[in-house]
Design a protein around this motif. Structure first.
Motif, short mmCIF file in Angstrom:
data_model
loop_
_atom_site.label_atom_id
_atom_site.label_comp_id
_atom_site.label_asym_id
_atom_site.label_seq_id
_atom_site.Cartn_x
_atom_site.Cartn_y
_atom_site.Cartn_z
N LEU A 15 0.82 -1.21 0.00
CA LEU A 15 0.00 0.00 0.00
C LEU A 15 0.86 1.27 0.00
N SER A 16 0.44 2.26 -0.78
CA SER A 16 1.10 3.57 -0.72
C SER A 16 0.69 4.25 0.58
N PRO A 17 1.46 5.28 1.01
CA PRO A 17 1.08 5.98 2.25
C PRO A 17 -0.35 6.50 2.24
N ASP A 18 -0.81 7.05 1.10
CA ASP A 18 -2.19 7.54 1.03
C ASP A 18 -3.18 6.39 1.10
N ALA A 19 -2.86 5.29 0.45
CA ALA A 19 -3.76 4.14 0.44
C ALA A 19 -3.88 3.51 1.82
N VAL A 20 -2.84 3.65 2.64
CA VAL A 20 -2.88 3.10 4.00
C VAL A 20 -4.01 3.76 4.81
N THR A 21 -4.13 5.07 4.70
CA THR A 21 -5.18 5.78 5.44
C THR A 21 -6.56 5.29 5.05
N GLU A 22 -6.80 5.15 3.75
CA GLU A 22 -8.10 4.66 3.27
C GLU A 22 -8.35 3.23 3.73
N PHE A 23 -7.30 2.41 3.68
CA PHE A 23 -7.41 1.01 4.10
C PHE A 23 -7.79 0.91 5.57
N VAL A 24 -7.12 1.67 6.43
CA VAL A 24 -7.40 1.60 7.87
C VAL A 24 -8.82 2.07 8.16
N THR A 25 -9.27 3.13 7.49
CA THR A 25 -10.64 3.60 7.68
C THR A 25 -11.64 2.52 7.27
N THR A 26 -11.36 1.85 6.15
CA THR A 26 -12.23 0.77 5.68
C THR A 26 -12.27 -0.38 6.67
N VAL A 27 -11.11 -0.69 7.26
CA VAL A 27 -11.04 -1.78 8.24
C VAL A 27 -11.94 -1.46 9.44
N TYR A 28 -11.87 -0.24 9.95
CA TYR A 28 -12.70 0.11 11.10
C TYR A 28 -14.18 0.02 10.76
N GLN A 29 -14.59 0.54 9.62
CA GLN A 29 -16.01 0.50 9.27
C GLN A 29 -16.47 -0.93 9.05
N SER A 30 -15.66 -1.73 8.35
CA SER A 30 -16.02 -3.12 8.12
C SER A 30 -16.07 -3.89 9.43
N ALA A 31 -15.14 -3.60 10.34
CA ALA A 31 -15.13 -4.28 11.63
C ALA A 31 -16.41 -4.01 12.40
N PHE A 32 -16.88 -2.77 12.39
CA PHE A 32 -18.12 -2.45 13.09
C PHE A 32 -19.32 -3.15 12.43
N GLU A 33 -19.33 -3.23 11.11
CA GLU A 33 -20.41 -3.96 10.43
C GLU A 33 -20.43 -5.42 10.86
N ILE A 34 -19.24 -6.02 10.88
CA ILE A 34 -19.13 -7.43 11.26
C ILE A 34 -19.51 -7.63 12.71
N LEU A 35 -19.07 -6.72 13.57
CA LEU A 35 -19.41 -6.84 15.00
C LEU A 35 -20.91 -6.76 15.22
N GLN A 36 -21.59 -5.91 14.48
CA GLN A 36 -23.04 -5.85 14.62
C GLN A 36 -23.69 -7.15 14.20
N THR A 37 -23.21 -7.73 13.09
CA THR A 37 -23.74 -9.02 12.62
C THR A 37 -23.44 -10.13 13.62
N MET A 38 -22.21 -10.16 14.14
CA MET A 38 -21.84 -11.14 15.14
C MET A 38 -22.69 -10.99 16.41
N GLY A 39 -22.92 -9.74 16.80
CA GLY A 39 -23.73 -9.49 17.99
C GLY A 39 -25.14 -9.99 17.83
N ASP A 40 -25.74 -9.74 16.67
CA ASP A 40 -27.10 -10.23 16.42
C ASP A 40 -27.14 -11.76 16.47
#
Length: 295
Positions: free
Chosen positions: A265-290
């Motif tokens: 990943l380029s330095p700029d792509a790292v920021t986008e990747f980390v943001t995506t990871v956090y949002q995806s993690a919360f989506e998954i956690l909600q599904t896991m919680g249900d």
């Protein structure tokens, strides 16, 4: 559980995205300084009156959340905590309701991780730089060359002020405390040589960091003074371990689902990747919680 910056829990009426996590979009207007006596200066002879500068745009006031948006998550987590970890349905409901209702959905939940997203991206960028150019060069770029050759825990500790500088907000405290907890986890995760970190190990570092950050954010938002842990230290430890394991599974799934070679990943792509990871993690956690709650 939580962080050293824990407080009594966010009020329901606080904004879903606090103003200090947003760009204010404003700027000061220019213009001449008026006379000290308050009078309006006359224009110079033969010169048309100056057009007054446009007023600076007012910062957007974040919308307040529903006053009861934390109630369900707090009640469910209290039941899980008071059970000593045996009420898994309570854990599932607490996490699911936190994401869906307390935080306002996965995207807003990720936005609330402002400093932690920045710190996670900074950490990955440093480790990628070290893997390509060597640890000494990566440290030299930060004026930290004296840390070269030191144990990995000492190198990470020295990076703390660069990755997540101390600040006065809860958000900044969460980011720094998560970094400190990540340092403590390095040896247990089999990482002892920073000069030889593989892409999989860099991914693990991000997984550990994001897990600690989300756990601390959730606990601070629910309110550590509202949720009462069991008096038995062993039961309290089980509650903490189960919550952390639950969150780490969600974060791990989010990183793996991205299917990204983190070192490419380029330095700029790292920021986008980390943001995506956090949002995806919360989506998954909600599904896991249900699923855990049977809902």
């Amino acid at each position: 559980m939580g962080t050293s910056n824990a407080y009594g829990g966010a009020g329901g009426g606080t904004p879903l995205i606090p103003s200090w996590l947003q760009d204010d979009g404003g700027g000061a207007g220019g213009g001449a300084t008026p006379p000290s006596d308050g009078s309006t200066p006359a224009p110079a002879t033969g010169t048309p009156p100056a057009v007054p500068p446009a007023p600076a745009p007012r910062p957007v006031i974040p919308a307040a959340g529903a006053s009861d948006r934390f109630t369900g998550a707090r009640a469910s987590f209290s039941r899980f905590a008071s059970s000593g970890g045996s009420d898994r349905r309570g854990l599932g409901r607490a996490v699911s309701r936190y994401v869906s209702t307390s935080a306002g959905g996965s995207r807003r939940a990720a936005q609330r991780m402002g400093s932690s997203r920045g710190a996670g991206a900074g950490l990955v960028r440093f480790l990628n730089d070290a893997s390509v150019n060597g640890v000494r060069e990566a440290l030299r770029a930060l004026n930290l060359e004296s840390l070269a050759g030191r144990p990995i825990e000492e190198v990470f500790a020295g990076l703390a002020d660069y990755i997540c500088p101390e600040g006065g907000s809860i958000d900044e405290g969460i980011a720094r405390d998560a970094f400190v907890e990540t340092i403590a986890d390095l040896a247990g995760a089999g990482m002892t040589d920073i000069d030889a970190l593989t892409p999989a190990q860099i991914q693990t570092v991000l997984e550990l960091y994001a897990t600690h950050a989300i756990e601390a954010r959730l606990c601070n938002d629910i309110g550590t003074k509202v949720v009462t842990l069991p008096a038995d230290p062993r039961a309290a430890a089980r509650v903490e371990a189960q919550l952390r394991d639950f969150i780490q599974r969600g974060v791990s799934d989010a990183i793996n689902a991205a299917g990204v070679n983190i070192q490419a990943l380029s330095p700029d792509a790292v920021t986008e990747f980390v943001t995506t990871v956090y949002q995806s993690a919360f989506e998954i956690l909600q599904t896991m919680g249900d699923a855990e709650a049977g809902e």
